[in-house]
Design an enzyme around this catalytic site. Structure first.
Site, PDB file in Angstrom:
ATOM      1  N   LYS A   3     -70.260   6.309 -38.659  1.00 15.41           N
ATOM      2  CA  LYS A   3     -71.609   6.540 -38.119  1.00 15.41           C
ATOM      3  C   LYS A   3     -72.604   6.810 -39.254  1.00 15.41           C
ATOM      4  O   LYS A   3     -72.209   7.002 -40.417  1.00 15.41           O
ATOM      5  CB  LYS A   3     -71.546   7.730 -37.154  1.00 15.41           C
ATOM      6  CG  LYS A   3     -70.691   7.472 -35.924  1.00 15.41           C
ATOM      7  CD  LYS A   3     -70.731   8.690 -35.003  1.00 15.41           C
ATOM      8  CE  LYS A   3     -69.954   8.451 -33.730  1.00 15.41           C
ATOM      9  NZ  LYS A   3     -70.070   9.591 -32.805  1.00 15.41           N
ATOM     10  N   TYR A  43     -72.925   3.078 -25.583  1.00 15.13           N
ATOM     11  CA  TYR A  43     -72.704   4.415 -25.026  1.00 15.13           C
ATOM     12  C   TYR A  43     -73.106   4.508 -23.553  1.00 15.13           C
ATOM     13  O   TYR A  43     -73.450   5.595 -23.076  1.00 15.13           O
ATOM     14  CB  TYR A  43     -73.462   5.446 -25.862  1.00 15.13           C
ATOM     15  CG  TYR A  43     -72.770   5.786 -27.179  1.00 15.13           C
ATOM     16  CD1 TYR A  43     -71.463   6.254 -27.200  1.00 15.13           C
ATOM     17  CD2 TYR A  43     -73.433   5.654 -28.396  1.00 15.13           C
ATOM     18  CE1 TYR A  43     -70.826   6.576 -28.391  1.00 15.13           C
ATOM     19  CE2 TYR A  43     -72.801   5.975 -29.606  1.00 15.13           C
ATOM     20  CZ  TYR A  43     -71.496   6.442 -29.581  1.00 15.13           C
ATOM     21  OH  TYR A  43     -70.863   6.771 -30.754  1.00 15.13           O
ATOM     22  N   ASN A 106     -70.537  13.420 -35.912  1.00 14.92           N
ATOM     23  CA  ASN A 106     -69.101  13.609 -36.119  1.00 14.92           C
ATOM     24  C   ASN A 106     -68.450  12.468 -36.918  1.00 14.92           C
ATOM     25  O   ASN A 106     -67.272  12.173 -36.785  1.00 14.92           O
ATOM     26  CB  ASN A 106     -68.391  13.854 -34.789  1.00 14.92           C
ATOM     27  CG  ASN A 106     -68.623  12.742 -33.778  1.00 14.92           C
ATOM     28  OD1 ASN A 106     -69.232  11.725 -34.106  1.00 14.92           O
ATOM     29  ND2 ASN A 106     -68.132  12.916 -32.580  1.00 14.92           N
ATOM     30  N   GLU A 120     -66.084  -2.949 -26.900  1.00 17.91           N
ATOM     31  CA  GLU A 120     -66.870  -2.553 -28.076  1.00 17.91           C
ATOM     32  C   GLU A 120     -66.788  -3.611 -29.182  1.00 17.91           C
ATOM     33  O   GLU A 120     -67.780  -3.877 -29.863  1.00 17.91           O
ATOM     34  CB  GLU A 120     -66.406  -1.178 -28.563  1.00 17.91           C
ATOM     35  CG  GLU A 120     -66.720  -0.092 -27.533  1.00 17.91           C
ATOM     36  CD  GLU A 120     -66.265   1.303 -27.940  1.00 17.91           C
ATOM     37  OE1 GLU A 120     -65.523   1.436 -28.928  1.00 17.91           O
ATOM     38  OE2 GLU A 120     -66.650   2.255 -27.244  1.00 17.91           O
TER      39      GLU A 120
HETATM   40  P1  CMP Z   1     -68.114   9.466 -29.965  1.00 16.02           P
HETATM   41  O1  CMP Z   1     -66.662   9.615 -30.159  1.00 16.02           O
HETATM   42  O2  CMP Z   1     -68.833   8.380 -30.659  1.00 16.02           O
HETATM   43  O3  CMP Z   1     -68.421   9.367 -28.397  1.00 16.02           O
HETATM   44  C1  CMP Z   1     -69.639   9.755 -27.809  1.00 16.02           C
HETATM   45  C2  CMP Z   1     -70.501  10.511 -28.764  1.00 16.02           C
HETATM   46  O4  CMP Z   1     -71.504  11.296 -28.161  1.00 16.02           O
HETATM   47  C3  CMP Z   1     -69.652  11.497 -29.549  1.00 16.02           C
HETATM   48  O5  CMP Z   1     -68.808  10.839 -30.428  1.00 16.02           O
HETATM   49  C4  CMP Z   1     -70.724  12.377 -30.153  1.00 16.02           C
HETATM   50  O6  CMP Z   1     -71.350  11.758 -31.268  1.00 16.02           O
HETATM   51  C5  CMP Z   1     -71.689  12.434 -28.985  1.00 16.02           C
HETATM   52  N1  CMP Z   1     -71.449  13.588 -28.126  1.00 16.02           N
HETATM   53  C6  CMP Z   1     -70.445  13.799 -27.275  1.00 16.02           C
HETATM   54  N2  CMP Z   1     -70.576  14.975 -26.641  1.00 16.02           N
HETATM   55  C7  CMP Z   1     -71.711  15.507 -27.101  1.00 16.02           C
HETATM   56  C8  CMP Z   1     -72.378  16.713 -26.838  1.00 16.02           C
HETATM   57  N3  CMP Z   1     -71.921  17.602 -25.952  1.00 16.02           N
HETATM   58  N4  CMP Z   1     -73.495  16.955 -27.520  1.00 16.02           N
HETATM   59  C9  CMP Z   1     -73.969  16.046 -28.412  1.00 16.02           C
HETATM   60  N5  CMP Z   1     -73.371  14.869 -28.704  1.00 16.02           N
HETATM   61  C10 CMP Z   1     -72.240  14.612 -28.060  1.00 16.02           C
END
Ligand code: CMP
Length: 142
Positions: A3, A43, A106, A120
Site C-alpha cells: 500500500k 473495497y 497497515n 482482485e
Molecule cells: P485490508 O486488508 O486492505 O482490508 C480492508 C482495509 O480497510 C484494511 O486492510 C485497512 O486498511 C482498512 N480498515 C479495516 N478496518 C478498518 C478500521 N476499523 N478503521 C480503518 N481502516 C480499516
C-alpha cells in the site's frame, strides 16, 4: 499489494523478499497509483462503513505495488505472513507486526480467499500478464 504507506516507508523490497524467501512464486507484478473508481471496486465490501471514505483516500494517495504470488495454500500463507489487520494486534514476525502501528495504514493488502484473489487480480492485470513458468527449486517446495 504493498500500500502507499509501505511504498512510502521503502518496504517494497522487504515485503517481496519475505514472500520470495518463504518459497512462493511471483507470477505478476506492477506499480500504479490506483484511481478512485478502481479503489471503490476493490473495497466494495466495505462500502458504507465509517472508514470507507478514509480508506479510499488512503489507497489512492500514492503508488502501490500489485503482485500475484503462487504456491501451496498461497492465500493463507500470505495472510499469515502479513499479520492481523490492526497492526497493534499483529504478531511480531509478520509484516504488520514488525512495521505497522495502525489499522488503516497497515502496509500490505492480501486477498482473503481464492475467489477474492481472482476478482482482485482481474482488477489489476490482464490474463496474459500472469506468467506460467517453473522455478528450479519447485521440487523442494512440494
Ligand atoms: P485490508 O486488508 O486492505 O482490508 C480492508 C482495509 O480497510 C484494511 O486492510 C485497512 O486498511 C482498512 N480498515 C479495516 N478496518 C478498518 C478500521 N476499523 N478503521 C480503518 N481502516 C480499516
Amino acid at each position: 499489494m504493498v500500500k502507499p504507506d509501505g511504498v512510502g516507508r521503502r518496504l517494497i523490497g522487504e515485503c517481496i523478499g519475505r514472500f520470495e524467501r518463504r518459497g512462493l512464486k511471483l507470477v505478476a507484478m506492477r506499480m500504479r497509483i490506483i484511481d478512485e473508481t478502481t479503489a471503490k471496486r476493490h473495497y466494495a465490501e466495505h462500502a458504507g462503513k465509517d472508514f470507507f471514505d478514509s480508506l479510499v483516500a488512503f489507497i489512492t494517495s500514492g503508488p502501490t505495488v500489485q503482485m500475484v504470488w503462487e504456491g501451496p495454500d498461497a492465500v493463507a500463507q500470505v495472510r499469515k505472513m502479513n499479520g492481523a489487520t490492526n497492526c497493534l494486534k499483529a504478531d511480531v514476525g509478520t509484516v504488520r507486526g514488525d512495521f505497522g502501528l495502525s489499522t488503516q495504514n497497515n502496509i500490505v493488502h492480501a486477498s482473503d480467499s481464492p475467489e477474492t484473489a481472482a476478482r482482485e487480480i482481474a482488477l489489476y492485470f490482464y490474463p496474459e500478464e500472469l506468467l506460467t513458468y517453473t522455478m528450479p527449486d519447485e521440487q523442494w517446495l512440494r
